[in-house]
Design an enzyme around this catalytic site. Structure first.
Site, PDB file in Angstrom:
ATOM      1  CD  GLU A  59      -2.740  -0.817   2.677  1.00 20.78           C
ATOM      2  OE1 GLU A  59      -2.381   0.011   3.537  1.00 20.78           O
ATOM      3  OE2 GLU A  59      -3.671  -1.605   2.851  1.00 20.78           O
ATOM      4  CG  HIS A  93      -5.107   0.093   6.395  1.00 19.82           C
ATOM      5  ND1 HIS A  93      -4.613  -0.771   5.451  1.00 19.82           N
ATOM      6  CD2 HIS A  93      -6.151  -0.534   6.960  1.00 19.82           C
ATOM      7  CE1 HIS A  93      -5.329  -1.884   5.452  1.00 19.82           C
ATOM      8  NE2 HIS A  93      -6.276  -1.761   6.355  1.00 19.82           N
TER       9      HIS A  93
END
Lengths: 290, 390
Positions: A210, A248
């Site tokens: 990510e 996140h």
């Protein structure tokens, strides 16, 4: 063979509230060897008439020889639960809990340094070895298939997506590992890559990263030097704007290195098969393994 | 969570970190008397949650009470657009009116968590008052980093060493060392994700003063800081983002997109944005409904997407592990009926109760196209979008 969890795993589940109980049920249903449940105030009873409850991890380990622990306790109590498992001698601790304060995580990392324990997470889906039906965490048992691809990922549901694509293209998995989406987490990409490289059952690796941090770059460096098996990677967040946290805590672009494009370049330079579209993960693996 | 500069400075004062004398007001009439109290000269600073204020007129030096009043009138009630905000900017509801000081030297200090090092890092530079990322790029040798042990913290010798590296005059070394120690204490005790002073100034009298103050509190730690939680200012957020926070959804509005995305999981949500872009369209938002959203949460998520006037089509991508597809489907159907939405919806649903969810959607009279996977969903997007005039 597989990595981290297998037929020798004796699982302890800590924190059986609403979510924890649901997941414990799924874990039993899948066929994992769950030996103990820890939830204060329930000692003397059993979970679903199968697993004995204990009021402390220490007691549970003494009575059941549990060697792997999974944590579902709420975030304010997660640090305490991890330390309790470390002190009780659990070797592999998997913390599923989301939203653990980062200052708690850095204390934990400092506490476990130089101790014979491995931490996965927090804020992760856990891990699963299909060949031995060993599920430690929340990865759904019905989407995986035994096989030879190792999967390592910072994400939860995107990991399921990758697994589904692998299965669709005829590939099973040796072990699937979700390392978590927080900026400070225990086991890293590099740790898992090292294990997959030396695992006989693993023939190729899928790495799902990510935006945020530089752990993918560190993984790329490691791959370049030490990994001989083919690696297919996808980095989520190519279209994410800088400075915005994408769910996140760790998925935020704070500098150039945090960009998906920088990570892709690093991985590509390390010989990794980088896909830019998340729907190409399975197809690319098929090309690579032909 | 962001807090305002004046709130950060109040926190600084509690930790014995000096800040310029100043007053907060939301009333332009009061500005005249405040500036008189500050001897007729002051700096007026718009209180907004965005950096880059100075470059767009959010920070003004004024030389008379009258001038101050005029400027305050213009600022209050307007929106400030900086490089960190979206195109509509953030509202100016309060002003900080502060004394001006003689500056001998400007420094930079900040503390943040370095995830890769798993520890707090103290960052300082002799080049204060500038964009620190630019300094890092052009003069990296002028930036000092100290890794602080998570259990020991910042030690006085490290703080003193840093003071010498920053060329702080000998007579002020004790002052700066104390300030750095206090700033670290503030960072830890309040579970900050960032504290930043830019610039930290040395005055002609060798006093060390925090001219600016930026404090971010880590969201995951707010449960143990009820007093800080009260500083949450919803008006500084995009209205749709504010609604999402109230509904416990992770949502980020993206300017210029036409594809509203509804996804479970942060990684999959980013992947869905990426595939939208690859398909030649633009995502209108990031939205993670999470694993435990109930039907009400799903309804609000759908309404947030459709209340974004730029959205022309909705892409639902669900891979249910903890979440249940039938609950998501019911939420979508109810919300679409309540809002009379006729937007086309492309759906992929896999995992827990996916067949039930898809059946509900197919029998709902909504404008639904179901796709078996991400690849097909992207294909349908490219087929449908041109017909929408997008």
């Amino acid at each position: 063979m597989s990595i981290l969890v297998d037929e020798n795993t004796r699982l302890l589940i800590q924190g059986l509230g609403r979510d924890g109980s649901f997941q414990a049920s799924k874990t039993l249903e899948y066929g994992t060897n769950v030996v103990a449940a820890v939830h204060p105030g329930r000692e003397g009873t059993t979970f679903e008439n199968k697993v004995p409850y204990f009021s402390s991890v220490e007691k549970a380990v003494q009575k059941t020889s549990a060697n792997t622990g999974v944590i579902f306790v709420p975030a304010p109590f997660a640090m305490d639960a991890i330390i309790e498992q470390v002190d009780a001698g659990i070797h592999l601790i998997v913390c599923i809990t989301e939203g653990v304060p980062v200052l708690d995580m850095i204390k934990i990392m400092s506490y476990i340094e130089n101790k014979p324990v491995r931490l996965i997470g927090s804020n992760c889906p856990g891990l699963l070895t299909p060949s031995t039906k060993t599920k430690v965490g929340i990865i759904p048992g019905n989407i995986v298939k035994p096989g030879n691809i190792g999967v390592v990922s910072r994400s939860g549901t995107l990991t399921y997506e990758a697994i589904a694509q692998l299965v669709q293209n005829g590939f099973g998995q040796s072990t699937c590992v979700g390392i978590g989406g927080d900026p400070v987490h225990g086991t890293t990409f590099t740790d898992v890559l090292q294990m997959f490289e030396s695992d006989n059952e693993t023939e190729a690796i899928v790495l799902i990263g990510e935006i945020g941090g530089t752990r993918e770059q560190l993984a790329a460096e490691y791959i370049k030097k030490h990994v001989t098996k083919p690696v297919v990677s996808y980095i989520a967040g190519q279209t994410a704007p800088p400075g915005k946290r994408m769910g996140h805590a760790g998925a935020i672009i704070t500098g150039k290195a945090a960009l998906a494009s920088e990570k892709n370049t690093a991985l590509s330079n390390a010989g990794v098969h980088v896909v830019e579209s998340p729907s190409d993960i399975g197809l690319r693996m098929k090309e690579v393994m032909r | 969570m962001n807090i305002h500069e004046y709130q950060a400075k109040e926190l600084f004062e509690k930790y014995n970190i000096s800040t310029p004398k100043g007053y907060v007001t939301d009333n332009a009439e009061e500005v005249e008397s405040i500036i008189s109290k500050l001897n007729g000269k002051a700096v007026i600073k718009a209180q907004v949650h965005a950096g880059g204020r100075g470059k767009v007129g959010g920070v003004k030096l004024v030389n008379s009470p009258d001038e101050g009043k005029t400027i305050a009138k213009n600022l209050l009630g307007s929106n400030l657009v900086t490089h960190q905000t979206n195109k509509s900017g953030v509202p100016i509801e309060k002003l900080l009116i502060a004394q001006t000081l003689d500056i001998k030297k400007e420094l930079y200090v900040s503390i943040l968590i370095d995830g890769d090092l798993a520890s707090p890092v103290f960052i300082a530079s002799t080049e204060g008052g500038m964009d620190i990322e630019e300094v890092a790029e052009t003069q990296p040798e002028k930036i000092f980093r100290i890794k602080c042990d998570p259990l020991i913290g910042l030690t006085p010798y490290l703080a003193r060493d840093l003071s010498y590296k920053l060329n702080i005059p000998e007579s002020s070394i004790k002052q700066s060392t104390n300030l750095f120690m206090n700033l670290y204490k503030l960072f830890i005790e309040n579970d900050c994700s960032l504290v930043e002073i830019n610039p930290l100034i040395i005055t002609n009298n060798d006093e060390i003063i925090a001219l600016d103050a930026k404090v971010n509190i880590e969201d995951d730690s707010l449960f143990r800081h009820k007093e800080l939680e009260k500083l949450y200012d919803p008006n500084q957020l995009d209205p749709l983002e504010e609604r999402a926070i109230s509904a416990n959804l992770a949502y980020v509005k993206l300017d210029g997109g036409e594809v509203g995305c509804m996804v479970n999981g942060a990684g999959l949500a980013m992947a869905t944005m990426d595939i939208t872009k690859k398909a030649g369209a633009n995502p209108a938002n990031f939205l993670d409904i999470g694993g435990s959203a109930d039907q009400n949460g799903i309804e609000e998520a759908f309404k947030i997407i459709t209340d974004d006037s730029e959205v022309k089509i909705i892409l639902v991508n669900l891979f249910a592990g903890i979440a249940r597809s039938d609950v998501v489907a019911k939420g979508i159907i109810k919300a679409a009926k309540e809002t009379n939405s006729s937007l086309p919806i492309v759906v992929t649903m896999r995992g827990t109760n996916a067949d039930e969810g898809l059946d509900l959607l197919k029998n709902s009279n909504l404008n639904i196209t179901t796709a078996s996977d991400l690849f097909e969903a992207a294909k349908f997007l490219t087929e449908i979008l041109p017909n929408l005039g997008a």
